[in-house]
Design a protein around this motif. Structure first.
Motif, PDB file in Angstrom:
ATOM      1  N   VAL A 188     -66.163   7.654   7.862  1.00  0.00           N
ATOM      2  CA  VAL A 188     -67.145   7.789   8.347  1.00  0.00           C
ATOM      3  C   VAL A 188     -66.967   8.504   9.658  1.00  0.00           C
ATOM      4  CG1 VAL A 188     -69.658   8.176   8.975  1.00  0.00           C
ATOM      5  CG2 VAL A 188     -68.698   6.252   7.166  1.00  0.00           C
ATOM      6  N   GLU A 189     -67.495  10.202   9.584  1.00  0.00           N
ATOM      7  CA  GLU A 189     -67.494  11.240  10.823  1.00  0.00           C
ATOM      8  C   GLU A 189     -68.732  10.934  11.664  1.00  0.00           C
ATOM      9  OE1 GLU A 189     -64.833  13.286  11.197  1.00  0.00           O
ATOM     10  OE2 GLU A 189     -63.445  11.673   9.935  1.00  0.00           O
ATOM     11  N   PRO A 190     -67.757  10.646  13.124  1.00  0.00           N
ATOM     12  CA  PRO A 190     -68.903  10.710  14.391  1.00  0.00           C
ATOM     13  C   PRO A 190     -70.337  11.737  14.081  1.00  0.00           C
ATOM     14  CG  PRO A 190     -67.170  11.140  15.312  1.00  0.00           C
ATOM     15  CD  PRO A 190     -66.610  11.390  13.674  1.00  0.00           C
ATOM     16  N   CYS A 191     -71.717  10.588  14.500  1.00  0.00           N
ATOM     17  CA  CYS A 191     -72.412  11.519  14.168  1.00  0.00           C
ATOM     18  C   CYS A 191     -72.709  12.010  15.278  1.00  0.00           C
ATOM     19  CB  CYS A 191     -73.503  10.830  13.744  1.00  0.00           C
ATOM     20  SG  CYS A 191     -74.304   9.459  14.990  1.00  0.00           S
ATOM     21  N   GLU A 192     -73.736  12.859  14.964  1.00  0.00           N
ATOM     22  CA  GLU A 192     -74.267  14.458  15.754  1.00  0.00           C
ATOM     23  C   GLU A 192     -75.000  13.543  17.445  1.00  0.00           C
ATOM     24  OE1 GLU A 192     -74.256  17.810  16.925  1.00  0.00           O
ATOM     25  OE2 GLU A 192     -73.329  16.933  15.241  1.00  0.00           O
ATOM     26  N   GLU A 193     -75.561  11.848  16.979  1.00  0.00           N
ATOM     27  CA  GLU A 193     -75.312  11.195  18.390  1.00  0.00           C
ATOM     28  C   GLU A 193     -74.325  10.809  18.802  1.00  0.00           C
ATOM     29  OE1 GLU A 193     -77.575   6.637  19.061  1.00  0.00           O
ATOM     30  OE2 GLU A 193     -76.901   7.476  17.060  1.00  0.00           O
ATOM     31  N   VAL A 194     -73.985  10.222  18.250  1.00  0.00           N
ATOM     32  CA  VAL A 194     -72.879   9.376  18.576  1.00  0.00           C
ATOM     33  C   VAL A 194     -71.986  10.580  19.723  1.00  0.00           C
ATOM     34  CG1 VAL A 194     -70.641   8.217  17.834  1.00  0.00           C
ATOM     35  CG2 VAL A 194     -72.584   7.695  17.294  1.00  0.00           C
ATOM     36  N   ARG A 195     -71.796  12.158  19.030  1.00  0.00           N
ATOM     37  CA  ARG A 195     -70.935  12.771  19.210  1.00  0.00           C
ATOM     38  C   ARG A 195     -71.291  13.531  20.925  1.00  0.00           C
ATOM     39  NH1 ARG A 195     -66.909  15.133  16.777  1.00  0.00           N
ATOM     40  NH2 ARG A 195     -67.218  15.383  14.593  1.00  0.00           N
ATOM     41  N   THR A 196     -72.295  12.871  21.553  1.00  0.00           N
ATOM     42  CA  THR A 196     -73.287  13.417  22.758  1.00  0.00           C
ATOM     43  C   THR A 196     -73.109  11.726  23.642  1.00  0.00           C
ATOM     44  OG1 THR A 196     -74.996  12.104  22.100  1.00  0.00           O
ATOM     45  CG2 THR A 196     -74.578  14.452  21.587  1.00  0.00           C
ATOM     46  N   PHE A 197     -72.884  11.070  23.992  1.00  0.00           N
ATOM     47  CA  PHE A 197     -71.921  10.079  24.454  1.00  0.00           C
ATOM     48  C   PHE A 197     -70.637  10.678  25.273  1.00  0.00           C
ATOM     49  CE2 PHE A 197     -73.116   6.455  21.033  1.00  0.00           C
ATOM     50  CZ  PHE A 197     -74.473   6.831  21.542  1.00  0.00           C
ATOM     51  N   GLY A 198     -69.748  12.057  25.041  1.00  0.00           N
ATOM     52  CA  GLY A 198     -68.715  11.782  25.973  1.00  0.00           C
ATOM     53  C   GLY A 198     -67.264  11.026  25.765  1.00  0.00           C
ATOM     54  N   HIS A 199     -67.385  10.239  24.481  1.00  0.00           N
ATOM     55  CA  HIS A 199     -65.574   9.277  24.736  1.00  0.00           C
ATOM     56  C   HIS A 199     -65.052  10.384  24.682  1.00  0.00           C
ATOM     57  CE1 HIS A 199     -67.992   8.946  20.966  1.00  0.00           C
ATOM     58  NE2 HIS A 199     -67.250   8.652  20.798  1.00  0.00           N
ATOM     59  N   ALA A 200     -63.679   9.328  24.185  1.00  0.00           N
ATOM     60  CA  ALA A 200     -63.055  10.168  23.426  1.00  0.00           C
ATOM     61  C   ALA A 200     -62.724  10.353  21.692  1.00  0.00           C
ATOM     62  CB  ALA A 200     -61.217   9.815  23.970  1.00  0.00           C
ATOM     63  N   ILE A 201     -62.859  11.035  21.259  1.00  0.00           N
ATOM     64  CA  ILE A 201     -62.330  11.287  20.078  1.00  0.00           C
ATOM     65  C   ILE A 201     -60.843  12.063  19.389  1.00  0.00           C
ATOM     66  CG2 ILE A 201     -63.722  12.309  17.657  1.00  0.00           C
ATOM     67  CD1 ILE A 201     -66.746  12.340  18.790  1.00  0.00           C
ATOM     68  N   VAL A 202     -60.400  11.141  18.900  1.00  0.00           N
ATOM     69  CA  VAL A 202     -59.009  11.710  18.232  1.00  0.00           C
ATOM     70  C   VAL A 202     -58.748  10.883  16.920  1.00  0.00           C
ATOM     71  CG1 VAL A 202     -58.240  11.077  20.487  1.00  0.00           C
ATOM     72  CG2 VAL A 202     -58.247   8.958  18.862  1.00  0.00           C
ATOM     73  N   THR A 203     -57.678  12.057  16.734  1.00  0.00           N
ATOM     74  CA  THR A 203     -57.439  11.352  15.220  1.00  0.00           C
ATOM     75  C   THR A 203     -56.825  10.905  14.479  1.00  0.00           C
ATOM     76  OG1 THR A 203     -55.511  12.991  15.158  1.00  0.00           O
ATOM     77  CG2 THR A 203     -57.631  14.083  14.895  1.00  0.00           C
ATOM     78  N   SER A 204     -56.149   9.811  15.608  1.00  0.00           N
ATOM     79  CA  SER A 204     -55.413   8.404  15.222  1.00  0.00           C
ATOM     80  C   SER A 204     -55.101   7.759  16.507  1.00  0.00           C
ATOM     81  CB  SER A 204     -53.933   9.365  15.174  1.00  0.00           C
ATOM     82  OG  SER A 204     -52.917   9.764  15.950  1.00  0.00           O
ATOM     83  N   LEU A 205     -53.718   7.149  16.271  1.00  0.00           N
ATOM     84  CA  LEU A 205     -54.108   5.899  17.320  1.00  0.00           C
ATOM     85  C   LEU A 205     -53.011   6.161  17.936  1.00  0.00           C
ATOM     86  CD1 LEU A 205     -54.717   2.432  16.165  1.00  0.00           C
ATOM     87  CD2 LEU A 205     -55.973   3.285  18.066  1.00  0.00           C
ATOM     88  N   HIS A 206     -51.824   6.968  17.413  1.00  0.00           N
ATOM     89  CA  HIS A 206     -50.961   7.891  18.490  1.00  0.00           C
ATOM     90  C   HIS A 206     -51.216   8.438  19.818  1.00  0.00           C
ATOM     91  CE1 HIS A 206     -47.598   6.419  15.279  1.00  0.00           C
ATOM     92  NE2 HIS A 206     -47.864   7.093  15.060  1.00  0.00           N
ATOM     93  N   GLU A 207     -52.594   9.776  18.506  1.00  0.00           N
ATOM     94  CA  GLU A 207     -53.348  10.869  19.766  1.00  0.00           C
ATOM     95  C   GLU A 207     -53.380   9.506  20.866  1.00  0.00           C
ATOM     96  OE1 GLU A 207     -55.775  13.885  20.020  1.00  0.00           O
ATOM     97  OE2 GLU A 207     -55.570  13.372  17.887  1.00  0.00           O
ATOM     98  N   ALA A 208     -53.961   8.678  20.529  1.00  0.00           N
ATOM     99  CA  ALA A 208     -55.011   8.210  21.681  1.00  0.00           C
ATOM    100  C   ALA A 208     -53.449   7.109  22.608  1.00  0.00           C
ATOM    101  CB  ALA A 208     -55.931   6.883  21.502  1.00  0.00           C
TER     102      ALA A 208
END
Length: 220
Positions: A188-208
């Motif tokens: 599931v992709e981040p919903c609009e509400e969750v995207r407003t939280f300002g947290h980091a959204i990354v494509t993989s744990l490698h990127e994290a």
């Protein structure tokens, strides 16, 4: 780094479980001659057993009893005896955190016995210092209780914790616990509400891991 602990969700984040689980549920629906309600199913990801029960009972009514029995039998036959594949970048991140002396916890909605078996079969249990599960809290994700309990067991201030999640419900839980949160979306992709939280959204744990090594956080 000023972080004193890292807390991970398990299914869909450490382990590639969600696709396996959804396929088993779909098969159970077919065997029981019931519809596979995909959007209803996706809405339960990240919730504990009590939360799942409420949503599925509303959708399937009295048919849920036989559906759940079929689903559970098929699910247990796989996850209690076969290793679920580890998600990309998991081992590298866990190894790096260990090298930094950062304790690692898992905060999962899955029942304790099943969670322990999954981690053991996948070869990840040796990295985990503490396990907190959905059956140990009154309020499951998206409530912050499970993350707060996990931090407490490590004797670490939640503000000093990193949290790693895939689901929207999990992110709501971690952010409400005031943890620096990384989201690595799975089914599931981040919903609009969750995207407003300002947290980091990354494509993989490698990127994290790359961001952590560079000293970046969602607060940067």
């Amino acid at each position: 780094m000023n972080y004193q602990a890292a807390i991970f969700d398990m299914d869909g984040l450490l382990l590639d479980t969600e696709r396996v689980c959804m396929q088993i549920f779909k098969e159970a629906c077919e065997v029981q001659n019931l519809p596979f309600l995909e959007q209803v199913y996706l809405s339960i990801i990240g919730r504990n057993a009590a939360g799942i029960e409420v949503i599925f009972r509303k959708a399937y009514g009295n048919d849920l009893d036989r559906l759940h029995k079929e689903w559970r039998a098929r699910y247990d036959a796989i996850v209690k005896y076969q290793a679920i594949p580890v998600k990309d970048g998991v081992v590298e991140l866990l190894e790096w955190l260990k090298s930094q002396g950062i304790p690692i916890a898992v905060a999962t909605s899955t029942a304790k016995e099943v969670a322990m078996k999954k981690l053991e079969l996948a070869g990840l249990s040796r990295y985990i210092d503490s396990l907190t599960t959905g059956c140990e809290v009154m309020n499951g994700k998206p409530d912050p209780e499970i993350y707060l309990l996990a931090a407490n067991r490590l004797n670490v201030d939640p503000l000093k914790c990193l949290a790693f999640e895939d689901s929207n419900n999990g992110v709501r839980s971690a952010v409400a616990a005031n943890m620096v949160t990384y989201q690595i979306p799975d089914l599931v992709e981040p919903c609009e509400e969750v995207r407003t939280f300002g947290h980091a959204i990354v494509t993989s744990l490698h990127e994290a891991l790359s961001e952590l090594k560079r000293g970046k956080t969602s607060e940067a």
